[in-house]
Design a protein around this motif. Structure first.
Motif, PDB file in Angstrom:
ATOM      1  N   VAL A  91       0.756  -1.197  -0.081  1.00 27.39           N
ATOM      2  CA  VAL A  91      -0.024  -0.047   0.012  1.00 27.39           C
ATOM      3  C   VAL A  91       0.889   1.221  -0.125  1.00 27.39           C
ATOM      4  N   GLN A  92       0.745   2.008  -0.970  1.00 22.36           N
ATOM      5  CA  GLN A  92       1.631   3.244  -1.122  1.00 22.36           C
ATOM      6  C   GLN A  92       0.869   4.486  -0.463  1.00 22.36           C
ATOM      7  N   MET A 116       4.735   1.604   1.669  1.00 27.72           N
ATOM      8  CA  MET A 116       5.880   2.159   1.022  1.00 27.72           C
ATOM      9  C   MET A 116       5.404   3.760   1.024  1.00 27.72           C
ATOM     10  N   MET A 117       6.341   4.663   1.309  1.00 28.39           N
ATOM     11  CA  MET A 117       6.045   6.027   1.279  1.00 28.39           C
ATOM     12  C   MET A 117       5.977   6.770   0.031  1.00 28.39           C
ATOM     13  N   GLU A 118       5.408   7.434  -0.388  1.00 26.07           N
ATOM     14  CA  GLU A 118       5.066   8.335  -1.491  1.00 26.07           C
ATOM     15  C   GLU A 118       5.615   9.825  -1.474  1.00 26.07           C
ATOM     16  N   LEU A 119       6.609  10.052  -1.799  1.00 28.31           N
ATOM     17  CA  LEU A 119       7.090  11.621  -1.894  1.00 28.31           C
ATOM     18  C   LEU A 119       6.845  12.267  -3.328  1.00 28.31           C
ATOM     19  N   ALA A 170      10.601   6.032   9.335  1.00 24.03           N
ATOM     20  CA  ALA A 170      11.839   5.318   8.367  1.00 24.03           C
ATOM     21  C   ALA A 170      11.819   3.751   8.992  1.00 24.03           C
ATOM     22  N   ARG A 171      11.387   3.504  10.156  1.00 24.50           N
ATOM     23  CA  ARG A 171      11.473   2.108  10.748  1.00 24.50           C
ATOM     24  C   ARG A 171      10.153   1.248  10.258  1.00 24.50           C
ATOM     25  N   VAL A 172       9.146   1.974   9.933  1.00 26.38           N
ATOM     26  CA  VAL A 172       7.956   1.526   9.360  1.00 26.38           C
ATOM     27  C   VAL A 172       8.154   0.917   7.922  1.00 26.38           C
ATOM     28  N   ILE A 173       8.809   2.005   7.104  1.00 20.32           N
ATOM     29  CA  ILE A 173       8.812   1.588   5.861  1.00 20.32           C
ATOM     30  C   ILE A 173      10.044   0.887   5.281  1.00 20.32           C
ATOM     31  N   ALA A 204       7.350  -8.024   4.308  1.00 20.21           N
ATOM     32  CA  ALA A 204       7.819  -8.958   3.252  1.00 20.21           C
ATOM     33  C   ALA A 204       8.390  -8.054   2.059  1.00 20.21           C
ATOM     34  N   HIS A 205       7.915  -6.538   1.805  1.00 23.49           N
ATOM     35  CA  HIS A 205       8.186  -5.929   0.755  1.00 23.49           C
ATOM     36  C   HIS A 205       8.555  -4.658   1.326  1.00 23.49           C
TER      37      HIS A 205
END
Length: 718
Positions: free
Chosen positions: A375-376, A403-406, A444-447, A455-456
């Protein structure tokens, strides 16, 4: 002409040539300029890099060799031999244990570096000094080659190296919002790089240079097309073109991905439905995925924007986001592909605060997605604003990879002409503590998966790249592309360190050039927040194109497209009450965070009006009233840009004339527009607050109606 008259004419030209700064540049080389190092560094680097020896053959190892040849020739001022016979003291040996018996015999600790890590080590072979660049894979070797060049570009010693580095995130992607007609949504650097009309037969050399630039900072994937997707990208005609780009990028470790339009089975497949639970629809996507992988065996997967801003999605058929994502994930799973499902969803038909809607839709689905779904999530809960608190979904979905979206392109930050270094903004978000599992549960530790063992893992950056000669629309916007890649590789590297690297590689290693440039960069984000949206204000931009101020806009069809929805300013005060007495969206954060944000006495001032509606006479920590502080912040932003202009002007003798002139012109634009922002917003807010300007602060140059009458219908990137 008399001899002395001619001499008088030529003398200024001769003096100018002798005193001129570096030759004119246009920015095309990005941070890979490879200009010759200063004499004091020459001998050390030359003796440490006497020859390039590549052990093994592959397109990626060939790319590593070519980059070292190009880079060392430029940096050392002479070609470096690339044959084993030329190797002596200082040879650079590249390879993997599989490609090189020599490297295999060294017993290097490569297993812990993963598939993309590298090791650079100074060793002694047969009594001679050498340097090994090794990895478990060829792409690791390529990354190591770029790392060595960066060391030289930033004037670091290389005679006794022992470096071992690996990326923290698995997927490090650029998201191009490029359309098939070469227009770019929220793009400020010209047309799309992808010339679909000429592909697949003409492969522009810029595609290779794009790949080189990305590989140099560890980016390993690119989504070629807009998230507001056109289903035609999935037709055979376009897949052949996509495959051609994939062929160019593959040696540089870059996979291609595509944004998939959810109703493609209807748009190009002839089906009457796109229901993700319909067997015919599932079969269509499986067949389409098989077709793609036949053409592109290393295709990365799909990015999807669904049920957001009018885009089709599973909710159109009574299904959930998980149903839609899992259908696509099932189709690409046999090939090792992934699905990145965007969490940017909101609707004015939902009565809750827009800042809470993504959380409310996705939190209940935690654990329902297939293993190859990520999930982005945008960095903040609204939409790439100049400053936002971190998105409440980070830390809230321990069973679903996020994943983070910037946004690298600066849709809400002055487009290409405003100098805004985003490394400090992204560092702020990555360092934010979600408290999901107690103190230290940073974003940061989440992503990176270390908090929840995802897993990804991944990060996505919405690209600021077009066919402008300087790639990104301005010289300094290149820094945000660079910073994104460095942070996607290692979310803990500091924004200051990245700014210093980029400035050294792009401008100069001279401290009298380096220090003011890095200073400008590090202060620039706070400056733009001050002159656009201080103290937690947000979404004050004009309609559609988001160019310039429009805090008064209140006539758009959706409530949550209007700036007045977000600032809630009235005669009594200003700010969006997201506490328990208002929308209560603060409750979507962990209790420790919610308590801090929900108290006007403890919330950081930069988020004060994001979470609180306060009286104009509210007393700030520094002693000013809220109104006076707002005036001071807006003014401080304009003053900061004026200071940047002065600092840059002083660098004229030390920077090539072409790039210096471009930046100077853009800083003038920025200062004028910062003043416009300041005056327009304060004219509007004063019309509501009825407070006088504090002593020493000038009122706007014009009345409110003047600013309301400004129209810019042809602003780019719409």
């Amino acid at each position: 002409m008399p001899r002395f008259a001619l001499l008088r004419l030529l003398l200024p030209m001769m003096v100018g040539l002798l005193c001129a700064p570096a030759a004119a540049e246009d920015g095309y080389d990005l941070w890979l300029r490879y200009r010759t190092v200063e004499p004091q560094w020459q001998e050390g680097y030359r003796t440490a890099a006497t020859a390039i020896v590549v052990e093994g053959e592959s397109p990626t190892l060939a790319a590593a060799r070519a980059e070292l040849e190009r880079g060392l020739a430029g940096l050392l001022g002479r070609p470096v031999p690339t044959t084993p016979e030329a190797a002596g003291d200082g040879a650079i040996i590249l390879g993997t244990p599989r490609s090189s018996p020599l490297i295999a015999g060294l017993g290097l600790p490569l297993d812990r570096l993963g598939p993309e890590g590298y090791l650079i080590r100074s060793i002694t072979l047969g009594g001679r000094r050498a340097m090994v660049i090794a990895g478990r894979s060829d792409v690791g070797v390529l990354y190591g080659a770029f790392r060595l060049l960066r060391l030289i570009q930033t004037r670091q010693p290389i005679d006794a190296l022992d470096l071992a580095e690996a990326p923290r995130l698995e997927r490090r992607l650029l998201n191009h919002w490029d359309n098939l007609d070469r227009s770019v949504e929220r793009g400020y650097a010209g047309l799309s790089l992808w010339d679909w009309q000429k592909l697949p037969h003409f492969r522009d050399p810029r595609y290779t240079d794009y790949a080189r630039a990305n590989a140099s900072i560890g980016i390993n994937g690119t989504v070629l097309n807009n998230v507001n997707s056109n289903a035609d990208i999935l037709t055979p005609q376009f897949l052949e073109k996509v495959a051609a780009l994939a062929d160019v990028f593959r040696p540089y470790g870059i996979r291609v991905y595509l944004s998939a339009r959810f109703n493609a089975p209807m748009a190009i497949g002839g089906l009457e439905t796109a229901d993700p639970l319909d067997p015919r629809v599932r079969a269509w996507w499986r067949a389409k995925s098989d077709e793609i992988y036949r053409r592109i065996p290393d295709f990365g997967g799909f990015l999807v924007k669904a049920n957001s801003e009018g885009q089709p999605g599973p909710q159109d058929f009574g299904r959930s986001h998980a149903d839609g994502a899992n259908m696509l994930a099932e189709a690409v799973e046999p090939h090792g592909g992934i699905v990145m499902w965007r969490a940017f969803v909101y609707s004015d038909e939902v009565p809750t605060d827009r800042a809470a809607q993504a959380y409310d839709e996705f939190k209940p689905l935690d654990g329902e997605f297939r293993p190859n779904v990520i999930v982005q999530v945008k960095n903040g809960p609204i939409d790439f604003q100049p400053r936002e608190p971190f998105h409440p979904l980070f830390g809230a979905m321990p069973r679903t990879p996020l994943m983070m979206e910037l946004q690298i392109t600066k849709e809400y930050l002055g487009f290409a002409t405003h100098l805004v270094y985003l490394g400090t903004m992204w560092e702020e978000v990555l360092d934010a503590d979600t408290h999901a599992q107690g103190e230290g549960s940073t974003v940061a530790r989440v992503i990176d998966g270390s908090l929840d063992d995802y897993a990804h893992t991944g990060m996505a950056g919405v690209a600021n790249i077009g066919n402008d000669r300087n790639w990104s629309g301005s010289q300094f916007d290149q820094a945000n592309w660079y910073a994104y890649g460095r942070l996607a590789w290692d979310p803990d590297v500091t924004a200051g360190a990245i700014a210093g690297e980029w400035a050294r590689m792009t401008w100069s290693n001279d401290p009298q050039v380096l220090e003011p440039i890095v200073g400008m960069m590090m202060d620039s984000h706070q400056a733009v927040v001050d002159y656009m949206t201080p103290l937690g204000l947000h979404h004050l931009m004009a309609t559609g194109h988001h160019y310039g101020p429009g805090p008064w806009v209140d006539d758009l069809e959706r409530a949550d497209w209007n700036p007045v929805y977000f600032h809630r300013a009235d005669r009594e005060g200003i700010g969006f009450d997201r506490t328990a007495s208002g929308s209560n969206s603060v409750s979507r954060y962990a209790p420790e965070v919610a308590a801090r944000f929900g108290d006007a006495g403890t919330v950081p001032e930069e988020f004060l009006l994001w979470f609180h509606h306060l009286p104009w006479d509210h007393r700030m920590a520094g002693g000013r009233t809220l109104w006076d502080e707002l005036v001071a912040r807006y003014t401080r932003g304009v003053t900061a840009v004026a200071g940047m202009r002065q600092a840059w002007a002083a660098l004229a003798p030390h920077v090539d004339a072409q790039r210096h002139a471009e930046v100077s012109d853009f800083l003038l634009i920025q200062q004028e527009e910062a003043q416009w922002w300041r005056d327009a917003c304060l004219a509007y807010f004063q019309s509501l607050s009825r407070r006088p300007f504090p002593e020493g602060y000038a009122p706007p140059a014009h009345d409110l109606e003047y600013y309301k009458a400004i129209r810019t219908p042809y602003a780019p990137g719409n």
